[in-house]
Design an enzyme around this catalytic site. Structure first.
Site, PDB file in Angstrom:
ATOM      1  N   CYS A 264      -3.060  38.458  -9.957  1.00  0.00           N
ATOM      2  CA  CYS A 264      -4.123  38.568  -8.437  1.00  0.00           C
ATOM      3  C   CYS A 264      -3.790  38.288  -7.399  1.00  0.00           C
ATOM      4  O   CYS A 264      -2.909  37.850  -6.944  1.00  0.00           O
ATOM      5  CB  CYS A 264      -4.481  39.957  -8.971  1.00  0.00           C
ATOM      6  SG  CYS A 264      -4.595  41.889 -10.300  1.00  0.00           S
ATOM      7  N   HIS A 357      -2.024  42.754 -13.712  1.00  0.00           N
ATOM      8  CA  HIS A 357      -3.063  42.424 -14.836  1.00  0.00           C
ATOM      9  C   HIS A 357      -2.467  42.706 -16.125  1.00  0.00           C
ATOM     10  O   HIS A 357      -2.573  44.013 -16.912  1.00  0.00           O
ATOM     11  CB  HIS A 357      -4.388  43.537 -14.744  1.00  0.00           C
ATOM     12  CG  HIS A 357      -5.072  43.713 -13.479  1.00  0.00           C
ATOM     13  ND1 HIS A 357      -6.001  42.528 -13.898  1.00  0.00           N
ATOM     14  CD2 HIS A 357      -5.115  43.989 -12.415  1.00  0.00           C
ATOM     15  CE1 HIS A 357      -7.123  43.228 -12.454  1.00  0.00           C
ATOM     16  NE2 HIS A 357      -6.761  43.788 -11.672  1.00  0.00           N
ATOM     17  N   GLU A 359      -4.091  41.490 -18.618  1.00  0.00           N
ATOM     18  CA  GLU A 359      -5.197  41.950 -19.658  1.00  0.00           C
ATOM     19  C   GLU A 359      -4.999  43.570 -19.800  1.00  0.00           C
ATOM     20  O   GLU A 359      -5.795  44.050 -20.808  1.00  0.00           O
ATOM     21  CB  GLU A 359      -6.406  41.430 -19.575  1.00  0.00           C
ATOM     22  CG  GLU A 359      -7.004  42.390 -18.466  1.00  0.00           C
ATOM     23  CD  GLU A 359      -6.789  42.108 -16.766  1.00  0.00           C
ATOM     24  OE1 GLU A 359      -7.299  42.632 -15.798  1.00  0.00           O
ATOM     25  OE2 GLU A 359      -5.637  41.506 -16.103  1.00  0.00           O
TER      26      GLU A 359
END
Length: 396
Positions: A264, A357, A359
């Site tokens: 990001c 992302h 995660e």
């Protein structure tokens, strides 16, 4: 349930949406954006990347499962304001500790409910994200002109430097043993917190990586002090054009050929470090259903995203970075919605990044392999260092 106060969402182009208060009664200013996730509202509001943003949830029913301590992605709620259509009257989930309304009130977040979030989303999509405010209670009873003047006097997101505001003040360490890893750590990394989500060091620790999380103001000496095998820069809020200090830090790391992985904001900083520019998107990508293609494999991933800026790099072929000492670079991932750059891969130095992302909390886990790619890069770099004679050995 106690009666709600009148509330109004005011956009900088004069468009107004009237409803009732949600969370704290008062006034809040920020950039109005929409998020398309149908779940994970607690992870959304605690994502530091949403600092100074008024989040419009496109899903109509919000708050059904309440709020708990375990699902927060950081130490507090970061959204500037919250816009929902139909909030749950009461949460229903065995993990719930309190309602979302109570959480917003406790943390001082002004929101609005009972508005047509689909209409708001269409308006932002067609016109762009823009400055906005939520006024509730007595503040909502002022004239339309007074309300709009407050919005127009607020700061835009362009030129905003926010990473230092959301970052931790002190460094801390996440150990692999805390997340199910048995044995000694495989690697140690320095991770710069520009607005990091808790799940990121968790995913790395699960893979045997010791993570030293450093503040956004960390220097090259701070990085060297933890003797890392790799370097990471996280997601975060604000305009990447203001991140000059972080760009200088990353260039110092790249010059040392330390393996780098960024997500990001970390992707945008890599773009700037390589000499590319960044620009503001019309309405950004926010949600957990964003399609991205890995151009190396042709695989399409459904990803979790939250960004309003992007890297301005050539989409086709391989190019030499404007900062020529870093060699060749290619756009490794692209958005299938609008062809925005979603990843960069350096071919002559150990560095790569993505604009989403991996995660993914909440969200799909299609991109979890990127953590493994980072570990593979550190292994390759370590093996190459072992096989290369040191200056001392060459002298002998």
């Amino acid at each position: 349930m106690a009666p709600k106060e009148p509330a109004v969402l005011v956009l900088e182009d004069g468009k107004m949406f009237r409803g009732h208060s949600y969370g704290l009664v008062g006034t809040t200013l920020g950039e109005a954006v929409f998020a398309t996730g149908m779940t994970g509202y607690q992870e959304t509001i605690t994502d530091p990347s949403y600092a100074r943003q008024i989040v419009v949830q496109t899903a109509p029913h919000i708050g059904n499962t309440g709020v708990n301590r375990e699902d927060a992605e950081s130490r507090r709620v970061w959204v500037a304001g919250y816009v929902v259509r139909d909030p749950a009257r009461r949460p229903s989930n065995w993990r719930s500790e309190r309602s979302l309304d109570e959480e917003l009130m406790q943390q001082g977040i002004v929101g609005i409910q009972g508005v047509d979030t689909r209409a708001i989303t269409r308006h932002l999509r067609e016109h762009r994200t823009m400055r906005a405010a939520i006024f509730s209670g007595d503040a909502a009873l002022r004239t339309d002109r007074e309300l709009l003047d407050d919005v127009l006097a607020s700061a835009p997101m362009e030129g905003s430097r926010l990473a230092e505001e959301v970052s931790v003040d002190e460094a801390y360490t996440v150990e692999p043993s805390e997340h199910g890893w048995e044995g000694e750590p495989r690697f140690t990394i320095a991770a710069i917190d520009l607005g990091i989500k808790a799940m990121t060091p968790h995913r790395l620790a699960q893979r045997g990586v010791r993570v030293h999380v450093l503040p956004a103001t960390a220097t090259a000496d701070d990085v060297k002090a933890v003797d890392p095998d790799g370097f990471f820069m996280s997601n975060g809020p604000g305009d990447p054009a203001t991140a000059d200090a972080q760009v200088r830090l990353l260039r110092a790391v790249l010059d040392e050929r330390l393996p780098y992985f960024g997500i990001c904001f970390g992707n945008q900083i890599l773009g700037r470090a390589l000499g590319f520019g960044t620009y503001k998107l019309r309405y950004g990508h926010r949600g957990i259903n964003q399609p991205v293609m890995d151009r190396r494999t042709g695989k399409v991933e459904i990803t979790s995203q939250n960004h309003g800026f992007a890297v301005d790099a050539p989409l086709e072929g391989t190019t030499v970075a404007p900062e020529e000492r870093y060699g060749r670079v290619e756009v490794s991932h692209i958005s299938l919605n609008d062809q925005v750059v979603e990843g960069l891969a350096c071919l002559d130095i150990p560095a790569f990044s993505v604009q989403y992302h991996p995660e993914a909390a909440a969200g799909p886990h299609d991109a979890a392999y990127l953590f493994d790619r980072f570990i593979d890069m550190m292994e390759t770099t370590a093996a190459a260092a072992e096989s290369t004679p040191s200056e001392t050995e060459e002298a002998k």
